[in-house]
Motif scaffolding. Structure first.
Motif, PDB file in Angstrom:
ATOM      1  N   GLU A 360     -30.440 -16.764   7.084  1.00 49.15           N
ATOM      2  CA  GLU A 360     -30.860 -16.852   5.678  1.00 49.15           C
ATOM      3  C   GLU A 360     -31.969 -17.872   5.482  1.00 49.15           C
ATOM      4  O   GLU A 360     -32.854 -17.681   4.632  1.00 49.15           O
ATOM      5  CB  GLU A 360     -29.671 -17.229   4.796  1.00 49.15           C
ATOM      6  CG  GLU A 360     -28.623 -16.142   4.651  1.00 49.15           C
ATOM      7  CD  GLU A 360     -27.551 -16.518   3.643  1.00 49.15           C
ATOM      8  OE1 GLU A 360     -26.854 -15.613   3.165  1.00 49.15           O
ATOM      9  OE2 GLU A 360     -27.426 -17.722   3.325  1.00 49.15           O
ATOM     10  N   ASP A 403     -27.237 -14.184   0.062  1.00 46.82           N
ATOM     11  CA  ASP A 403     -27.990 -12.961  -0.218  1.00 46.82           C
ATOM     12  C   ASP A 403     -27.311 -11.805   0.520  1.00 46.82           C
ATOM     13  O   ASP A 403     -27.451 -11.653   1.734  1.00 46.82           O
ATOM     14  CB  ASP A 403     -29.439 -13.126   0.253  1.00 46.82           C
ATOM     15  CG  ASP A 403     -30.303 -11.917  -0.074  1.00 46.82           C
ATOM     16  OD1 ASP A 403     -29.776 -10.943  -0.671  1.00 46.82           O
ATOM     17  OD2 ASP A 403     -31.501 -11.936   0.273  1.00 46.82           O
ATOM     18  N   PHE A 404     -26.574 -10.968  -0.220  1.00 39.87           N
ATOM     19  CA  PHE A 404     -25.868  -9.847   0.388  1.00 39.87           C
ATOM     20  C   PHE A 404     -26.823  -8.754   0.860  1.00 39.87           C
ATOM     21  O   PHE A 404     -26.468  -7.929   1.698  1.00 39.87           O
ATOM     22  CB  PHE A 404     -24.850  -9.263  -0.598  1.00 39.87           C
ATOM     23  CG  PHE A 404     -23.671 -10.170  -0.826  1.00 39.87           C
ATOM     24  CD1 PHE A 404     -22.575 -10.135   0.029  1.00 39.87           C
ATOM     25  CD2 PHE A 404     -23.656 -11.060  -1.891  1.00 39.87           C
ATOM     26  CE1 PHE A 404     -21.493 -10.968  -0.174  1.00 39.87           C
ATOM     27  CE2 PHE A 404     -22.570 -11.899  -2.103  1.00 39.87           C
ATOM     28  CZ  PHE A 404     -21.482 -11.855  -1.231  1.00 39.87           C
ATOM     29  N   ASP A 405     -28.052  -8.742   0.322  1.00 34.96           N
ATOM     30  CA  ASP A 405     -29.043  -7.730   0.705  1.00 34.96           C
ATOM     31  C   ASP A 405     -30.121  -8.311   1.614  1.00 34.96           C
ATOM     32  O   ASP A 405     -31.249  -7.802   1.667  1.00 34.96           O
ATOM     33  CB  ASP A 405     -29.702  -7.155  -0.556  1.00 34.96           C
ATOM     34  CG  ASP A 405     -28.690  -6.429  -1.434  1.00 34.96           C
ATOM     35  OD1 ASP A 405     -27.819  -5.748  -0.864  1.00 34.96           O
ATOM     36  OD2 ASP A 405     -28.772  -6.559  -2.667  1.00 34.96           O
ATOM     37  N   LEU A 406     -29.771  -9.359   2.368  1.00 32.98           N
ATOM     38  CA  LEU A 406     -30.732 -10.027   3.236  1.00 32.98           C
ATOM     39  C   LEU A 406     -31.355  -9.065   4.245  1.00 32.98           C
ATOM     40  O   LEU A 406     -30.655  -8.264   4.864  1.00 32.98           O
ATOM     41  CB  LEU A 406     -30.029 -11.167   3.994  1.00 32.98           C
ATOM     42  CG  LEU A 406     -30.859 -11.908   5.043  1.00 32.98           C
ATOM     43  CD1 LEU A 406     -31.984 -12.695   4.392  1.00 32.98           C
ATOM     44  CD2 LEU A 406     -29.969 -12.827   5.878  1.00 32.98           C
ATOM     45  N   LYS A 407     -32.678  -9.148   4.398  1.00 33.43           N
ATOM     46  CA  LYS A 407     -33.402  -8.404   5.422  1.00 33.43           C
ATOM     47  C   LYS A 407     -34.271  -9.399   6.195  1.00 33.43           C
ATOM     48  O   LYS A 407     -35.097 -10.096   5.609  1.00 33.43           O
ATOM     49  CB  LYS A 407     -34.282  -7.307   4.810  1.00 33.43           C
ATOM     50  CG  LYS A 407     -33.502  -6.244   4.059  1.00 33.43           C
ATOM     51  CD  LYS A 407     -32.493  -5.521   4.961  1.00 33.43           C
ATOM     52  CE  LYS A 407     -31.677  -4.501   4.184  1.00 33.43           C
ATOM     53  NZ  LYS A 407     -30.625  -3.873   5.032  1.00 33.43           N
ATOM     54  N   ARG A 431     -23.254  -6.413  11.331  1.00 33.58           N
ATOM     55  CA  ARG A 431     -23.946  -7.142  10.264  1.00 33.58           C
ATOM     56  C   ARG A 431     -25.354  -7.562  10.710  1.00 33.58           C
ATOM     57  O   ARG A 431     -26.313  -7.466   9.934  1.00 33.58           O
ATOM     58  CB  ARG A 431     -23.134  -8.368   9.863  1.00 33.58           C
ATOM     59  CG  ARG A 431     -23.764  -9.221   8.764  1.00 33.58           C
ATOM     60  CD  ARG A 431     -24.031  -8.418   7.511  1.00 33.58           C
ATOM     61  NE  ARG A 431     -24.654  -9.216   6.451  1.00 33.58           N
ATOM     62  CZ  ARG A 431     -25.382  -8.723   5.477  1.00 33.58           C
ATOM     63  NH1 ARG A 431     -25.610  -7.410   5.403  1.00 33.58           N
ATOM     64  NH2 ARG A 431     -25.899  -9.518   4.551  1.00 33.58           N
ATOM     65  N   GLU A 434     -27.613  -4.646  10.448  1.00 27.84           N
ATOM     66  CA  GLU A 434     -27.965  -4.356   9.052  1.00 27.84           C
ATOM     67  C   GLU A 434     -29.061  -5.285   8.560  1.00 27.84           C
ATOM     68  O   GLU A 434     -29.950  -4.867   7.804  1.00 27.84           O
ATOM     69  CB  GLU A 434     -26.733  -4.507   8.161  1.00 27.84           C
ATOM     70  CG  GLU A 434     -25.658  -3.460   8.391  1.00 27.84           C
ATOM     71  CD  GLU A 434     -24.382  -3.769   7.623  1.00 27.84           C
ATOM     72  OE1 GLU A 434     -23.526  -2.888   7.525  1.00 27.84           O
ATOM     73  OE2 GLU A 434     -24.246  -4.921   7.123  1.00 27.84           O
ATOM     74  N   VAL A 435     -29.024  -6.543   9.004  1.00 31.82           N
ATOM     75  CA  VAL A 435     -29.949  -7.562   8.492  1.00 31.82           C
ATOM     76  C   VAL A 435     -31.279  -7.536   9.228  1.00 31.82           C
ATOM     77  O   VAL A 435     -32.354  -7.598   8.613  1.00 31.82           O
ATOM     78  CB  VAL A 435     -29.295  -8.961   8.601  1.00 31.82           C
ATOM     79  CG1 VAL A 435     -30.328 -10.050   8.328  1.00 31.82           C
ATOM     80  CG2 VAL A 435     -28.128  -9.077   7.627  1.00 31.82           C
TER      81      VAL A 435
END
Length: 497
Positions: A360, A403-407, A431, A434-435
């Motif tokens: 993050e 941030d649950f939508d972290l990219k 996870r 996904e990130v």
């Protein structure tokens, strides 16, 4: 029918007697027939004492020691050739071996071709009465008459770290100070110095640094200037610093314009390091056994003066996690340049989700390596000892994502040692996939193997590894990890063990 008077026709070439090698062919002395440059390259890759023994075997090779440009002279190697119980040295042994090394070093270095610079000179010897002085004298003569690019002293002590008393530490420091005071020229040319098991006076370590003007690497193992002393380090040339198990109250890095790498192991103070004027520091490694009294390290404060760290290595020794997960708002200013992170010896059975706080806050991160391992030959298992000394039971680290939508666009490599096919690891790898939208390689390894753990107390029950072995098991696990993520994610996962 053979003629009784006939003689057996002699062979064209007599076969060598048993145990006698032929001068040519497969059994010949091929080594001494090699060109000098190749022979020197080979000899400079082994201990110098072994190289000398090799050269004695051939008249042609007798000249080669004068042409060597690399020297690695180890008193421990000499001792092992004379004493099988190489760690049971008496004081007489130490003096004998040190004097022998001093004699060998002086003879080799004084006879060598002065037109050939010494690229590396490494001496490993014992701190003790007189012997240390004789080696320092030989080294000082070399430094005064020859060009030496890299010079290294590794100082040993008769007793190991765990067996050293307060008086032992003072004695070893005094012997070293005698060498330093009597032959400062030997130390003025040093580029690498490793000291062990010494308790100095307040001004001794600054004196070492001021004398060793060329020093680029300093390693202090179980050294300090007294319990709860403060160490100030300033040096114009120092590039690498390693401090292991010292009893310092604080270590302050004040004026180190070339310092690039710091390794700090086993501190006993709340704040292990203070950074002041270290503009080139890029690599930082911290290792500590976390107990109840260990203060959680807040990276946002700890790294406030070094926001350009690019390589961070944290070793938890299979105990309490002593780094505090913080919000990206606090951490982003100090982790903005971070590219490589190693998290070593996380305790088995605990959730790893907390490590996501680094992703993050570190948008430039490219490689993340995690080792999950209960190293039982190092873990303290005595329950009463653990209770009295504040050792903690295994516990998950509390953390909530910001941030649950972290990219994350730059993370391309994830390595996990100690992977097991359970919900903790499967959920974590999924996870990360996904990130990390540009992930290129996920390498999953089995637990590390330690030979010393083979002799564990039978009462210690170690859960056997369930790492996937067959192709079918690995394919099924890939499917489980990447379900709903697509074949692209499936392709980047590799089982490496």
């Amino acid at each position: 029918m053979k003629n009784k008077g006939s003689r057996r026709r002699p062979n064209k070439a007599a076969a060598p007697r048993k145990g006698e090698a032929a001068s040519d062919g497969a059994g010949g002395d091929r080594l001494s027939k090699l060109p000098d440059d190749i022979l020197l390259n080979i000899l400079e890759r082994v201990d110098t004492l072994d190289a000398l023994r090799t050269c004695i075997l051939s008249k042609r090779m007798l000249k080669l020691p004068t042409m060597l440009s690399r020297f690695d002279i180890d008193v421990g190697n000499l001792a092992r050739h004379h004493d099988a119980a190489s760690y049971g040295y008496t004081l007489n042994h130490v003096i004998q071996y040190n004097n022998a090394v001093a004699g060998v070093a002086e003879k080799i270095l004084s006879a060598r071709n002065l037109e050939i610079p010494i690229r590396k000179l490494r001496l490993r010897f014992y701190v003790g009465r007189d012997g240390c002085l004789s080696i320092s004298k030989a080294f000082a003569c070399t430094m005064a008459t020859q060009r030496v690019d890299n010079a290294e002293f590794v100082l040993l002590t008769e007793k190991s770290c765990l067996k050293c008393t307060h008086d032992n530490l003072l004695y070893y420091a005094q012997q070293f100070n005698n060498c330093l005071g009597d032959y400062p020229a030997a130390f003025a040319g040093l580029t690498h110095l490793w000291l062990r098991n010494m308790r100095f006076g307040e001004l001794d370590i600054p004196n070492v640094l001021s004398t060793c003007k060329r020093l680029v690497s300093l390693r202090l193992s179980n050294c300090d200037a007294g319990v709860r002393s403060v160490l100030h380090i300033e040096h114009a040339q120092l590039v690498e610093l390693c401090i292991e198990e010292g009893k310092f109250e604080a270590v302050q890095l004040n004026g180190l314009p070339k310092l690039q790498h710091v390794n700090f192991v086993g501190w006993c103070c709340p704040d292990p390091l203070t950074f002041r004027s270290v503009p080139q520091l890029r690599k930082l490694r911290l290792e500590q056994i976390g107990i109840s009294s260990t203060k959680n390290l807040q990276l946002s404060q700890f790294l406030a003066n070094v926001p350009w760290i690019s390589d961070l290595h944290l070793d938890f020794r299979s105990e309490k996690i002593w780094v505090l997960p913080e919000s990206p708002k606090l951490l982003a200013p100090v982790l903005g340049k971070l590219q490589i992170v190693n998290l070593d010896n996380l305790p088995e059975g605990c959730d790893m989700a907390w490590t996501m706080f680094i992703l993050e806050a570190a948008p430039s991160l490219r490689e993340l390596c995690i080792t999950v391992w209960d190293d039982w030959c190092k873990i303290v298992t005595d329950k009463e000892f653990r209770r009295k000394n504040g050792y903690c039971e295994k516990a998950n680290v509390e953390w909530q994502p910001s941030d649950f939508d972290l990219k994350h666009k730059n993370l391309v490599k994830l390595t996990i040692h100690g992977f097991q096919p359970d919900v903790i690891f499967v959920r974590y790898v999924r996870r990360i996939l996904e990130v990390a939208v540009n992930m290129g390689d996920i390498s999953l390894h089995d637990r590390k193997v330690c030979e010393r753990c083979m002799d564990l107390d039978p009462e210690i029950k170690v859960c056997p590894s369930r790492y996937p072995r067959t192709t079918e098991e690995k394919d099924m696990l890939k499917v489980e990890i990447t379900k709903e993520l697509g074949m692209a994610s499936h392709a980047v996962i590799h089982f490496r063990s």
